[in-house]
Design a protein around this motif. Structure first.
Motif, mmCIF file in Angstrom:
data_model
loop_
_atom_site.group_PDB
_atom_site.id
_atom_site.type_symbol
_atom_site.label_atom_id
_atom_site.label_comp_id
_atom_site.label_asym_id
_atom_site.label_seq_id
_atom_site.Cartn_x
_atom_site.Cartn_y
_atom_site.Cartn_z
ATOM 1 N N ASN A 36 2.701 6.370 -6.990
ATOM 2 C CA ASN A 36 1.693 7.306 -7.482
ATOM 3 C C ASN A 36 1.914 8.725 -6.960
ATOM 4 O OD1 ASN A 36 -0.609 7.826 -9.009
ATOM 5 N ND2 ASN A 36 -1.958 7.628 -7.249
ATOM 6 N N THR A 82 -4.198 12.308 -8.306
ATOM 7 C CA THR A 82 -5.026 11.240 -7.764
ATOM 8 C C THR A 82 -5.847 10.624 -8.882
ATOM 9 O OG1 THR A 82 -5.177 12.512 -5.732
ATOM 10 C CG2 THR A 82 -6.720 10.686 -5.978
ATOM 11 N N GLY A 85 2.663 1.527 -3.310
ATOM 12 C CA GLY A 85 1.762 2.028 -4.339
ATOM 13 C C GLY A 85 1.576 3.526 -4.242
ATOM 14 N N LYS A 86 1.502 4.037 -3.015
ATOM 15 C CA LYS A 86 1.390 5.484 -2.847
ATOM 16 C C LYS A 86 2.652 6.182 -3.332
ATOM 17 C CE LYS A 86 -1.773 5.296 1.108
ATOM 18 N NZ LYS A 86 -1.937 5.607 2.546
ATOM 19 N N LEU A 89 -2.220 -1.483 -8.416
ATOM 20 C CA LEU A 89 -2.769 -0.163 -8.774
ATOM 21 C C LEU A 89 -3.597 -0.248 -10.053
ATOM 22 C CD1 LEU A 89 -0.026 2.542 -8.086
ATOM 23 C CD2 LEU A 89 -2.347 2.458 -7.165
ATOM 24 N N ASN A 129 -6.842 -1.927 -9.340
ATOM 25 C CA ASN A 129 -7.741 -1.052 -8.584
ATOM 26 C C ASN A 129 -8.388 -0.010 -9.502
ATOM 27 O OD1 ASN A 129 -7.297 -2.314 -6.136
ATOM 28 N ND2 ASN A 129 -5.597 -0.983 -5.579
ATOM 29 N N ASN A 162 0.831 -1.200 0.000
ATOM 30 C CA ASN A 162 0.000 0.000 0.000
ATOM 31 C C ASN A 162 0.867 1.253 0.000
ATOM 32 O OD1 ASN A 162 -2.376 1.551 0.151
ATOM 33 N ND2 ASN A 162 -2.229 1.647 2.386
ATOM 34 N N TRP A 219 2.639 -2.287 -8.598
ATOM 35 C CA TRP A 219 2.181 -1.627 -9.821
ATOM 36 C C TRP A 219 0.910 -2.271 -10.368
ATOM 37 C CZ3 TRP A 219 1.774 -3.712 -14.799
ATOM 38 C CH2 TRP A 219 1.445 -2.789 -15.794
#
Length: 296
Positions: free
Chosen positions: A154, A159, A150-151, A251, A254, A147, A248
């Protein structure tokens, strides 16, 4: 007009159908479709391989008359048990250990990421008990780590929800993100695996996606060919690549799930609005009925 509007709203709410049942039906249909296609593609090939294997056993018995069928079946069982314990029947006793540090590091990564290839597992009671508790704490730790990773991946993008709601510059950034990730995690790695493992590019791509999606069938696993000499850190580097690839691809999944939910909700919302507008038009077109007073 107020009465018509209120009646239209009531009609819209009464006819509004949740998209969740549609999603459930679509999910079940997708599973049924997959089952039919896999059966169509694989069942005949399985029958062919099974018949071929039985034919090879008969030929082996004919060539080595000192063996009987019972002895051959026992030997096949020994081979299967060896494979289940992580021992490759090919080669000899000089094959590298499956539990050196590099391979153990790779196995630990497959545990906490829930890939679970299935070609290697603890055979001792102590190892099995430790594996349970290791996964019990390791899987949540891995999810938290992915998590945060992933943040971080990104961090230089807008967003994703803003991209969905306000297309613009974020579209370009997202396209760069998807293209770069696809090259690093799905396109280039199969070239490396094809060169090192001797697989075709298609097999390498298949292994790459099955691994990063945590499906992990175990039919293709890196560093298990006894006829090849691997560098000591090969599987460890592969484990690190898997971790970043998982973040990756998670993400990407999602984003796909979010877009699918938004699309289904939007379709149902538009359908309900059109039904409500149709009812409003119908009510407006109908002449007002005279009120008849019935005396008591």
């Amino acid at each position: 007009q107020g009465q018509i509007s209120s009646m239209a709203i009531l009609t819209m709410h009464s006819r509004q159908i949740s998209w969740t049942p549609l999603l459930v039906l679509g999910y079940l249909f997708y599973l049924l479709l997959g089952a039919m296609v896999f059966q169509l593609l694989e069942k005949q090939a399985e029958t062919h391989f099974r018949d071929q294997f039985q034919l090879e056993k008969l030929k082996f018995l004919q060539n080595y008359t000192c063996l009987d069928r019972q002895a051959l079946e026992h030997f096949v069982q020994v081979l299967m048990e060896a494979w289940e314990k992580g021992v490759n029947p090919e080669g000899n006793s000089t094959n590298p250990s499956n539990w050196d540090f590099s391979n153990s590091f790779f196995f630990a990564g497959t545990v906490v990421t829930t890939i679970g290839y299935g070609n290697l597992s603890p055979s001792t009671v102590a190892g099995q008990i430790f594996c349970v508790f290791y996964a019990l704490f390791g899987v949540p730790l891995n999810l938290a780590f992915l998590n945060q990773l992933g943040k971080a991946l990104n961090a230089h993008l807008l967003t994703l929800e803003r991209w969905v709601q306000k297309p613009g510059r974020a579209q370009v950034q997202l396209a760069i993100f998807l293209t770069t990730g696809t090259l690093l995690f799905l396109v280039f790695p199969p070239l490396v695996f094809s060169y090192v493992e001797g697989w075709s590019y298609g097999e390498g791509f298949y292994f790459t996606f099955i691994t990063l999606s945590t499906i992990g069938f175990g039919d293709y696993v890196v560093g298990t060919n006894p006829n090849k000499h691997y560098i000591p850190v090969y599987r460890s580097l592969t484990a690190i690549w898997i971790v970043f690839g998982l973040a990756w691809l998670a993400l990407v999944f999602n984003v796909g799930a979010d877009l699918m939910e938004r699309y289904l909700q939007l379709k149902w919302h538009k359908s309900d609005l059109s039904l409500a507008e149709g009812d409003t038009t119908k009510l407006e077109d109908e002449p007002e009925q005279p009120r008849i007073h019935i005396p008591s």
